[in-house]
Write a protein that holds these residues in place. Structure first.
Motif, PDB file in Angstrom:
ATOM      1  N   GLU A   1     -13.832  14.447  -0.469  1.00  0.00           N
ATOM      2  CA  GLU A   1     -14.161  13.176   0.203  1.00  0.00           C
ATOM      3  C   GLU A   1     -15.630  13.202   0.623  1.00  0.00           C
ATOM      4  O   GLU A   1     -16.054  14.113   1.327  1.00  0.00           O
TER       5      GLU A   1
ATOM      6  N   GLY B   1     -11.515  11.104  -3.098  1.00  0.00           N
ATOM      7  CA  GLY B   1     -11.617   9.942  -2.201  1.00  0.00           C
ATOM      8  C   GLY B   1     -10.423   9.874  -1.268  1.00  0.00           C
ATOM      9  O   GLY B   1      -9.783   8.833  -1.114  1.00  0.00           O
TER      10      GLY B   1
ATOM     11  N   TYR C   1       0.822  -1.228   0.000  1.00  0.00           N
ATOM     12  CA  TYR C   1       0.000   0.000   0.000  1.00  0.00           C
ATOM     13  C   TYR C   1       0.856   1.279   0.000  1.00  0.00           C
ATOM     14  O   TYR C   1       0.676   2.152  -0.848  1.00  0.00           O
TER      15      TYR C   1
ATOM     16  N   THR D   1      -6.500   7.188  -5.071  1.00  0.00           N
ATOM     17  CA  THR D   1      -6.113   5.788  -4.865  1.00  0.00           C
ATOM     18  C   THR D   1      -7.283   5.024  -4.244  1.00  0.00           C
ATOM     19  O   THR D   1      -7.961   5.518  -3.347  1.00  0.00           O
TER      20      THR D   1
HETATM   21  C1  LIG Z   1     -10.921   2.441  -0.060  1.00  0.00           C
HETATM   22  S1  LIG Z   1     -11.026   4.132   0.435  1.00  0.00           S
HETATM   23  C2  LIG Z   1      -9.481   4.811  -0.179  1.00  0.00           C
HETATM   24  C3  LIG Z   1      -8.999   5.962   0.656  1.00  0.00           C
HETATM   25  C4  LIG Z   1      -7.638   6.547   0.243  1.00  0.00           C
HETATM   26  N1  LIG Z   1      -7.700   7.155  -1.071  1.00  0.00           N
HETATM   27  C5  LIG Z   1      -6.557   5.505   0.287  1.00  0.00           C
HETATM   28  O1  LIG Z   1      -5.959   5.203  -0.758  1.00  0.00           O
HETATM   29  O2  LIG Z   1      -6.320   4.968   1.366  1.00  0.00           O
HETATM   30  C6  LIG Z   1     -12.186   4.797  -0.736  1.00  0.00           C
HETATM   31  C7  LIG Z   1     -12.540   6.244  -0.435  1.00  0.00           C
HETATM   32  O3  LIG Z   1     -13.294   6.768  -1.532  1.00  0.00           O
HETATM   33  C8  LIG Z   1     -14.410   7.464  -1.032  1.00  0.00           C
HETATM   34  N2  LIG Z   1     -15.482   7.424  -2.063  1.00  0.00           N
HETATM   35  C9  LIG Z   1     -16.526   6.582  -2.156  1.00  0.00           C
HETATM   36  N3  LIG Z   1     -17.265   6.876  -3.244  1.00  0.00           N
HETATM   37  C10 LIG Z   1     -16.668   7.935  -3.847  1.00  0.00           C
HETATM   38  C11 LIG Z   1     -16.967   8.717  -5.000  1.00  0.00           C
HETATM   39  N4  LIG Z   1     -18.016   8.446  -5.786  1.00  0.00           N
HETATM   40  N5  LIG Z   1     -16.133   9.758  -5.304  1.00  0.00           N
HETATM   41  C12 LIG Z   1     -15.041  10.025  -4.537  1.00  0.00           C
HETATM   42  N6  LIG Z   1     -14.721   9.309  -3.429  1.00  0.00           N
HETATM   43  C13 LIG Z   1     -15.510   8.283  -3.092  1.00  0.00           C
HETATM   44  C14 LIG Z   1     -14.782   6.742   0.249  1.00  0.00           C
HETATM   45  O4  LIG Z   1     -15.576   7.532   1.121  1.00  0.00           O
HETATM   46  C15 LIG Z   1     -13.427   6.400   0.806  1.00  0.00           C
HETATM   47  O5  LIG Z   1     -12.907   7.416   1.624  1.00  0.00           O
END
Ligand SMILES: C[S@@+](CC[C@H](N)C(=O)[O-])C[C@H]1O[C@@H](n2cnc3c(N)ncnc32)[C@H](O)[C@@H]1O
Length: 220
Positions: free
Chosen positions: A80, A59, A36, A119
């Protein structure tokens, strides 16, 4: 798309434990999050813009990529949708400029940007929504701007089905449902989406699940 994107409840719940999951704390997701921190570093290295460049991150989650981007000297604008995730990110990075929104709902009044990064999030959009988001990115980027994403994607349907079957055989039901429910793209479809939005794209596999997706504006 509604104000809250689909899957939002999942991330409201996951925010507290998320940083444990990405470091191997969730047995079903060990391979998804394999390497990661290296993956996040690869995104920042691939972006490679001058210090002071403006970078839009979608996100943000708990802010792990945002931290690396700030350390690289960029002005980071984070988007976010989950309130719980925003709270976690803000507690770790009080200096982060962070807004409620999502790929298809960007706050008004943001400046044009030099880079767009994300990511582990683009798969929350259907293929058609990815097309729409990429068209929007091409309008937000300054000339010479770049997109750099890392996210789960599959070479072809067979590879995706094999990993779903493997998850089921290992008793990884959460992962199996996730693979079936979300919109993990196939590489060919992803290439087509970037090209149609006017980007040249470079794709590289980083672990069994995650691919680097780097797009440059071709000026189309
Ligand atoms: C698996 S986490 C990844 C978090 C971070 N980017 C990382 O790499 O650790 C996915 C993130 O995307 C956000 N998310 C969900 N749907 C989304 C959307 N349609 N557009 C942008 N972000 C979104 C979630 O709330 C969450 O915080």
């Amino acid at each position: 798309m509604a104000k809250q994107p689909r899957f939002n409840d999942l991330f409201e719940e996951w925010a507290r434990d998320y940083d444990r999951a990405v470091t191997g704390g969730h047995p079903e997701y060990i391979e998804v999050f394999q390497g990661y921190h290296e993956i996040l570093k690869t995104v920042v290295e691939t972006l490679s813009l001058p210090r002071g460049s403006v970078v839009l991150e979608f996100g943000v989650g708990t802010g792990n990529l945002s931290r690396l981007l700030l350390d690289a000297g960029y002005r980071v604008i984070g988007i976010e949708p989950s309130a719980a995730m925003r709270e976690r990110a803000k507690s770790k990075l009080p200096e982060l400029e962070l807004y409620e929104g999502h790929f298809l709902q960007v706050p008004e009044g943001l400046p044009p940007v030099d880079g767009i990064v994300s990511t582990y999030a683009f798969h929350h959009l259907t293929d058609e929504e990815k097309d729409q988001a990429l068209r929007d990115f091409s309008l937000r980027l300054r000339p010479g701007g770049k997109i750099v994403f890392a996210d789960t994607a599959f070479q072809d349907e067979g590879t995706k089905r094999d990993l779903e079957r493997e998850a089921e055989e290992r008793g990884f039901y959460e992962l199996m449902l996730d693979l079936k429910r979300e919109y993990y793209p196939l590489i060919g479809r992803l290439k087509q989406a970037f090209h149609q939005a006017g980007f040249t794209v470079h794709l590289k596999q980083l672990n069994r699940y995650v691919w680097l997706m780097a797009g440059d504006r071709t000026g189309k």
